[in-house]
Write an enzyme that holds these catalytic residues in place. Structure first.
Site, short mmCIF file in Angstrom:
data_model
loop_
_atom_site.label_atom_id
_atom_site.label_comp_id
_atom_site.label_asym_id
_atom_site.label_seq_id
_atom_site.Cartn_x
_atom_site.Cartn_y
_atom_site.Cartn_z
CB THR A 75 -4.40 23.99 32.52
OG1 THR A 75 -4.77 22.62 32.39
CG2 THR A 75 -3.70 24.20 33.85
CB CYS A 338 -2.78 1.23 38.45
SG CYS A 338 -2.99 0.02 39.73
#
Lengths: 402, 151
Positions: A75, A338
């Site tokens: 990242t 979900c």
């Protein structure tokens, strides 16, 4: 339940630490703990360790040691490439009334690439193009060529996708960029590719490349950014001026040593391991498609990572499948809404031009070093009854034939 | 049957919200009660209702059989497409409605999502809004029942 065998099929999420890597790191926790910036013996010893690691990595990708910047992971490497690349461009322009820089990326990129680009765009610092991919998840090179503009300063395209494992033609993309304009910075997120693919930056023709430790049997919280000499990067962290001033902060010596050793080991074994995993991968894909109706493979069937199986199981919800699999000892992941932080379905599966039904029923199995054909057989035996049960429970009967 | 409950995160802890489910959620999820196995024959149920859609990722369908005089729910079956809490909450709701020989429509309509969550020993809060919808499916089924009864 307690002593149940575990079958780990989520290596794109993270890998275990290779014991050889752990061993290589061992001296740097307690014995050789010095700060590489210190001039005395302990410091010099630590400095030597990170410079050896830097050289190891540079050699593996045909770069120069000074072109390797250590970061805290994938990242950070991606953020440094994008934020640092764009800011570096702004700093180097002499006049204030320069046109807004243009950045090109793909819709299926990892969030570590998309989010910084979106942030710069929101602040009005860049204009950005998020290109579509075809139904197999591949870049459309003609469309890409057309998207390049006079103001394009940076292109960020992932080498291999984390969800669907599709491998982009990085060298070809590079040729198109160079033919158009030499000065455009070409960044690739290679975090998923590092264990299996060619990482020679000269052959790939990239200027920036992000790699991290936690996907290559190395430690977590460490990575590097390859930055070709001459590319102007503005730091995103300021401080003591380590890593040529581009990445301040005391170097994570044990993790850097571990990263280099892990990268060396995966690159050494990559061809053999790829050939082994491709067999298991294709076995899983064909068997599951045979045993379960209405299952589609996401992403190109062959231009994909050797360890990636990404499927959409229609009328069975991803999180439910993952939980049932977990109860049977299997670790897998899903792009179902979900399970995401945003409760949005996977942007990658959606970018393939598929209906929501496909993202909700997506399942990803990513193989690793310890997975055998026997593990695959267990998976192939375990998944069909789970799907059957969930489909029996489902009121929805979506069919791809519709 | 006695259940040992673990503490589930009822509170949303923001970006790091926990995904662990309580033992009761797991019990209902892995062993769902009252779901409709085979498509029902004519007359098996009096009405049905469905909520949700594929866009949001959860779909629930409920079938009810009503005793006309007392308006007691004699039978209730369901089918759900969705995540763990979606399945578990429908299962728990069906048990609540069918308890003590079946609640009346009026009583059953009073069941709030919060009570279902409580019965499950908690559900991660971000999941309540999209997954705990059994009461809405039931309401749809009741509407369908009265509509049919009028005709």
């Amino acid at each position: 339940m307690k002593n149940m065998a575990r079958f780990y099929f989520d290596h794109a999420s993270t890998t275990e630490l290779d014991p050889r890597v752990k061993k290589a790191m061992e001296p740097y926790w307690e014995k050789k703990f010095g700060n590489p910036s210190s001039i005395y013996a302990e410091g010099r010893e630590a400095k030597a360790a990170i410079e050896t690691a830097r050289k190891t990595i540079a050699d593996l990708i045909s770069a120069r040691p000074e072109e390797i910047i250590f970061t805290a992971g994938g990242t950070e490497s991606d953020n440094l490439a994008i934020l640092g690349g764009v800011r570096g461009h702004r700093m180097s322009s002499r006049t204030s009334d320069v046109p807004t820089p243009h950045v090109i990326t793909l819709k299926i990129e990892h969030h570590a690439v998309l989010r910084p680009i979106e942030e710069l765009e929101k602040k009005g610092l860049i204009r950005a193009a998020y290109l579509d991919v075809d139904k197999n998840g591949l870049i459309d090179l003609a469309e890409f060529r057309k998207s390049l503009t006079e103001n394009t300063i940076l292109v960020s395209i992932g080498y291999a996708n984390n969800e669907i494992g599709v491998i982009q033609p990085i060298a070809e993309i590079s040729k198109i960029i160079r033919k158009f304009k030499k000065e455009i910075i070409f960044h690739t997120d290679a975090c998923q590719a590092a264990s299996y693919l060619e990482m020679n930056v000269q052959k790939l023709g990239v200027d920036l490349m992000a790699v991290n430790g936690s996907k290559i049997y190395g430690p977590k919280g460490i990575g590097f950014l390859y930055a070709r000499n001459g590319i102007k990067l503005e730091p995103i962290l300021y401080g003591g001026g380590q890593e040529k001033g581009i990445r301040s902060g005391t170097e994570n010596v044990p993790a850097i040593v571990g990263l280099a050793e892990a990268f060396r080991l995966v690159q050494e074994q990559r061809k053999k391991e790829s050939a082994r995993l491709i067999k298991i991968r294709d076995f899983i894909i064909s068997e599951l498609q045979k045993k379960i109706p209405e299952v589609v493979l996401n992403g190109h069937p062959t231009k994909r990572l050797p360890n990636n199986v990404s499927l959409s199981v229609l009328n069975a919800e991803g999180e439910s499948m993952v939980l049932y699999l977990d109860a049977k000892g299997i670790a897998a992941s899903t792009g179902s809404a979900c399970t995401s932080e945003s409760l949005e379905p996977s942007h990658v599966i959606m970018a393939l031009g598929l209906a929501f039904e496909y993202a909700h029923g997506s399942l990803r199995f990513t193989l690793g070093r310890k997975n055998t054909k026997k593990d695959a057989e267990y998976l192939i035996k375990t998944l069909p009854p789970i799907v059957e049960k969930l489909r029996q429970m489902s009121p929805a009967k979506f069919s791809r034939k519709k | 049957m006695k259940h040992k409950t673990t503490k589930a995160d009822v509170e949303d802890k923001g970006a790091n919200a926990c995904w662990y489910y309580s033992d009761l959620v797991k019990e209902h999820f892995f062993h769902p009660r009252n779901f409709l196995k085979k498509d029902p024959g004519p007359g098996k149920f009096d009405a049905e209702g469905e909520v949700g859609n594929f866009k949001c990722g959860d779909i629930m369908r409920m079938w009810i059989k009503v005793e006309p005089k007392t308006e007691k729910i004699k039978d209730l079956k369901w089918r759900t497409f969705g995540c763990g809490p979606a399945i578990a909450s429908t299962s728990a709701f069906s048990e609540m409605v069918l308890a003590k020989g079946g609640l009346s429509i009026k009583e059953a309509l009073k069941i709030k999502p919060g009570e279902v969550v409580k019965k499950l020993g908690g559900v991660p809060s971000r999941k309540i809004h999209c997954s705990v919808m059994a009461d809405l499916a039931f309401k749809k089924a009741v509407e369908n029942y009265y509509k049919k009864a009028k005709k």
